[in-house]
Design a protein around this motif. Structure first.
Motif, PDB file in Angstrom:
ATOM      1  N   VAL A  70      39.005  37.756  42.561  1.00 30.09           N
ATOM      2  CA  VAL A  70      38.848  37.911  44.011  1.00 30.09           C
ATOM      3  C   VAL A  70      39.211  39.336  44.425  1.00 30.09           C
ATOM      4  N   LEU A  71      40.285  39.865  43.895  1.00 30.46           N
ATOM      5  CA  LEU A  71      40.680  41.233  44.254  1.00 30.46           C
ATOM      6  C   LEU A  71      39.611  42.252  43.873  1.00 30.46           C
ATOM      7  N   SER A  72      38.834  41.974  42.856  1.00 27.94           N
ATOM      8  CA  SER A  72      37.765  42.892  42.455  1.00 27.94           C
ATOM      9  C   SER A  72      36.626  42.900  43.477  1.00 27.94           C
ATOM     10  N   ILE A 129      37.013  44.784  53.545  1.00 21.00           N
ATOM     11  CA  ILE A 129      36.721  43.346  53.538  1.00 21.00           C
ATOM     12  C   ILE A 129      36.335  42.930  52.118  1.00 21.00           C
ATOM     13  N   PHE A 130      36.475  41.652  51.830  1.00 17.78           N
ATOM     14  CA  PHE A 130      36.042  41.095  50.558  1.00 17.78           C
ATOM     15  C   PHE A 130      34.584  40.674  50.696  1.00 17.78           C
ATOM     16  N   TYR A 131      33.752  41.100  49.757  1.00 16.93           N
ATOM     17  CA  TYR A 131      32.336  40.727  49.765  1.00 16.93           C
ATOM     18  C   TYR A 131      32.044  39.767  48.620  1.00 16.93           C
ATOM     19  N   ASP A 132      31.098  38.876  48.858  1.00 10.16           N
ATOM     20  CA  ASP A 132      30.591  38.032  47.776  1.00 10.16           C
ATOM     21  C   ASP A 132      29.876  38.924  46.765  1.00 10.16           C
ATOM     22  N   ARG A 133      29.642  38.383  45.582  1.00 11.55           N
ATOM     23  CA  ARG A 133      28.926  39.123  44.535  1.00 11.55           C
ATOM     24  C   ARG A 133      27.694  38.344  44.103  1.00 11.55           C
ATOM     25  N   ASP A 134      26.680  39.088  43.741  1.00  7.88           N
ATOM     26  CA  ASP A 134      25.476  38.505  43.166  1.00  7.88           C
ATOM     27  C   ASP A 134      25.824  38.098  41.740  1.00  7.88           C
ATOM     28  N   GLU A 135      25.698  36.826  41.411  1.00  2.53           N
ATOM     29  CA  GLU A 135      26.068  36.342  40.079  1.00  2.53           C
ATOM     30  C   GLU A 135      25.227  36.962  38.978  1.00  2.53           C
ATOM     31  N   ARG A 136      23.993  37.313  39.273  1.00  2.00           N
ATOM     32  CA  ARG A 136      23.117  37.872  38.240  1.00  2.00           C
ATOM     33  C   ARG A 136      23.458  39.320  37.930  1.00  2.00           C
ATOM     34  N   SER A 137      23.636  40.125  38.987  1.00  2.00           N
ATOM     35  CA  SER A 137      23.842  41.555  38.780  1.00  2.00           C
ATOM     36  C   SER A 137      25.306  41.973  38.843  1.00  2.00           C
ATOM     37  N   GLY A 138      26.136  41.167  39.479  1.00  2.00           N
ATOM     38  CA  GLY A 138      27.535  41.533  39.660  1.00  2.00           C
ATOM     39  C   GLY A 138      27.750  42.479  40.832  1.00  2.00           C
ATOM     40  N   ARG A 175      46.421  33.646  49.917  1.00  2.00           N
ATOM     41  CA  ARG A 175      47.521  34.604  49.704  1.00  2.00           C
ATOM     42  C   ARG A 175      47.211  35.566  48.565  1.00  2.00           C
ATOM     43  N   ILE A 176      45.955  35.953  48.484  1.00  2.00           N
ATOM     44  CA  ILE A 176      45.525  36.902  47.462  1.00  2.00           C
ATOM     45  C   ILE A 176      45.553  38.323  47.993  1.00  2.00           C
ATOM     46  N   ALA A 177      45.221  38.505  49.268  1.00  2.00           N
ATOM     47  CA  ALA A 177      45.214  39.844  49.868  1.00  2.00           C
ATOM     48  C   ALA A 177      46.630  40.404  49.871  1.00  2.00           C
ATOM     49  N   ASP A 178      46.742  41.718  49.653  1.00  2.00           N
ATOM     50  CA  ASP A 178      48.057  42.330  49.820  1.00  2.00           C
ATOM     51  C   ASP A 178      48.268  42.620  51.311  1.00  2.00           C
ATOM     52  N   GLU A 179      49.435  43.100  51.680  1.00  2.00           N
ATOM     53  CA  GLU A 179      49.764  43.294  53.097  1.00  2.00           C
ATOM     54  C   GLU A 179      48.800  44.263  53.783  1.00  2.00           C
ATOM     55  N   ARG A 180      48.432  45.330  53.118  1.00  2.00           N
ATOM     56  CA  ARG A 180      47.508  46.313  53.692  1.00  2.00           C
ATOM     57  C   ARG A 180      46.122  45.717  53.881  1.00  2.00           C
ATOM     58  N   GLN A 181      45.650  44.988  52.881  1.00  2.00           N
ATOM     59  CA  GLN A 181      44.352  44.329  52.992  1.00  2.00           C
ATOM     60  C   GLN A 181      44.371  43.306  54.134  1.00  2.00           C
ATOM     61  N   ALA A 182      45.443  42.551  54.231  1.00  2.00           N
ATOM     62  CA  ALA A 182      45.564  41.557  55.294  1.00  2.00           C
ATOM     63  C   ALA A 182      45.495  42.223  56.664  1.00  2.00           C
ATOM     64  N   ARG A 183      46.203  43.314  56.833  1.00  2.00           N
ATOM     65  CA  ARG A 183      46.190  44.035  58.105  1.00  2.00           C
ATOM     66  C   ARG A 183      44.769  44.492  58.449  1.00  2.00           C
ATOM     67  N   ARG A 184      44.062  45.024  57.463  1.00  2.00           N
ATOM     68  CA  ARG A 184      42.684  45.471  57.702  1.00  2.00           C
ATOM     69  C   ARG A 184      41.769  44.304  58.042  1.00  2.00           C
ATOM     70  N   LEU A 185      41.940  43.173  57.355  1.00  2.00           N
ATOM     71  CA  LEU A 185      41.117  41.999  57.644  1.00  2.00           C
ATOM     72  C   LEU A 185      41.366  41.494  59.062  1.00  2.00           C
ATOM     73  N   MET A 192      41.469  27.513  57.715  1.00  2.00           N
ATOM     74  CA  MET A 192      41.981  28.329  56.605  1.00  2.00           C
ATOM     75  C   MET A 192      42.385  29.721  57.077  1.00  2.00           C
ATOM     76  N   VAL A 193      41.564  30.352  57.900  1.00  2.00           N
ATOM     77  CA  VAL A 193      41.888  31.693  58.395  1.00  2.00           C
ATOM     78  C   VAL A 193      43.138  31.640  59.273  1.00  2.00           C
ATOM     79  N   MET A 194      43.264  30.610  60.099  1.00  2.00           N
ATOM     80  CA  MET A 194      44.456  30.461  60.947  1.00  2.00           C
ATOM     81  C   MET A 194      45.723  30.457  60.090  1.00  2.00           C
ATOM     82  N   HIS A 195      45.734  29.644  59.028  1.00  2.00           N
ATOM     83  CA  HIS A 195      46.910  29.587  58.164  1.00  2.00           C
ATOM     84  C   HIS A 195      47.127  30.917  57.441  1.00  2.00           C
ATOM     85  N   GLY A 196      46.055  31.547  57.041  1.00  2.00           N
ATOM     86  CA  GLY A 196      46.183  32.855  56.402  1.00  2.00           C
ATOM     87  C   GLY A 196      46.784  33.888  57.333  1.00  2.00           C
ATOM     88  N   MET A 197      46.345  33.914  58.574  1.00  2.00           N
ATOM     89  CA  MET A 197      46.899  34.859  59.548  1.00  2.00           C
ATOM     90  C   MET A 197      48.398  34.630  59.732  1.00  2.00           C
TER      91      MET A 197
END
Length: 182
Positions: free
Chosen positions: A23-25, A33-42, A59-69, A120-125
């Motif tokens: 997920v972090l990748s 933001i986190f983007y989905d990936r194309d399974e064929r091409s990556g 709880r995968i995002a770090d604090e900086r990523q969470a703030r940006r999201l 899910m987003v509410m709990h994440g926030m």
């Protein structure tokens, strides 16, 4: 570990760590933001969708990523903090539309609000220190149910209920969100 099976606990920790790294990748530093990936091409699929916010819940995002999201996307009225947040697609996406577009084949993952993702987003926030904003999301979610009843999903801009009617499944989450966040 709680069951005393240390071998299996270690195995599950390894699986969780592997998935966390995957997920972090998917994080795009430029867009924040986190983007989905194309399974064929990556390759990343550069569409801002609510799924890119779910690493908060896991709880995968770090604090900086969470703030940006949260501050850059969730609370941004041009993207996700629309009339009745959170839409499946950011309001800035070309596919964001409260009506079906030519060529759609049953697609309703556009300008629609779904309770499971709001939940899910509410709990994440909340987990990242955005309790007041999470409460606002819970209140807006409950407002949708009061306005349009128990529906499968809701039109983000108007709050009109759509999909199955009456839908008791995941929409019931809206009844408990405020209590869970307080």
């Amino acid at each position: 570990e709680k069951l005393g099976d240390m071998s299996r606990a270690g195995e599950y920790r390894d699986i969780a760590d592997e998935r966390r790294k995957a997920v972090l990748s998917m994080w795009d530093e430029g867009d924040g933001i986190f983007y989905d990936r194309d399974e064929r091409s990556g390759e990343p699929i550069k569409v801002r969708s609510v799924s890119g916010l779910l690493p908060l819940w896991a709880r995968i995002a770090d604090e900086r990523q969470a703030r940006r999201l949260v501050e850059g996307h969730i609370l941004n009225p041009a993207e996700f903090w629309r009339g009745y947040p959170l839409p499946a697609l950011a309001g800035t996406e070309p596919g964001y539309s409260p009506v079906r577009l030519a060529g759609d084949i049953g697609c309703n993952w556009r300008a629609n609000t779904w309770m499971p993702t709001n939940y899910m987003v509410m709990h994440g926030m909340r987990q990242y220190g955005y309790a007041q904003e999470a409460l606002q999301l819970a209140e807006k979610s409950r407002e949708l149910v009061r306005k349009s009843g128990n529906r499968e999903y809701y039109v983000t801009e108007s709050g009109e209920g759509d999909g199955l009617k009456v839908f008791w499944g995941w929409t019931l989450l809206a009844y408990f969100m405020e209590q869970e966040i307080k």
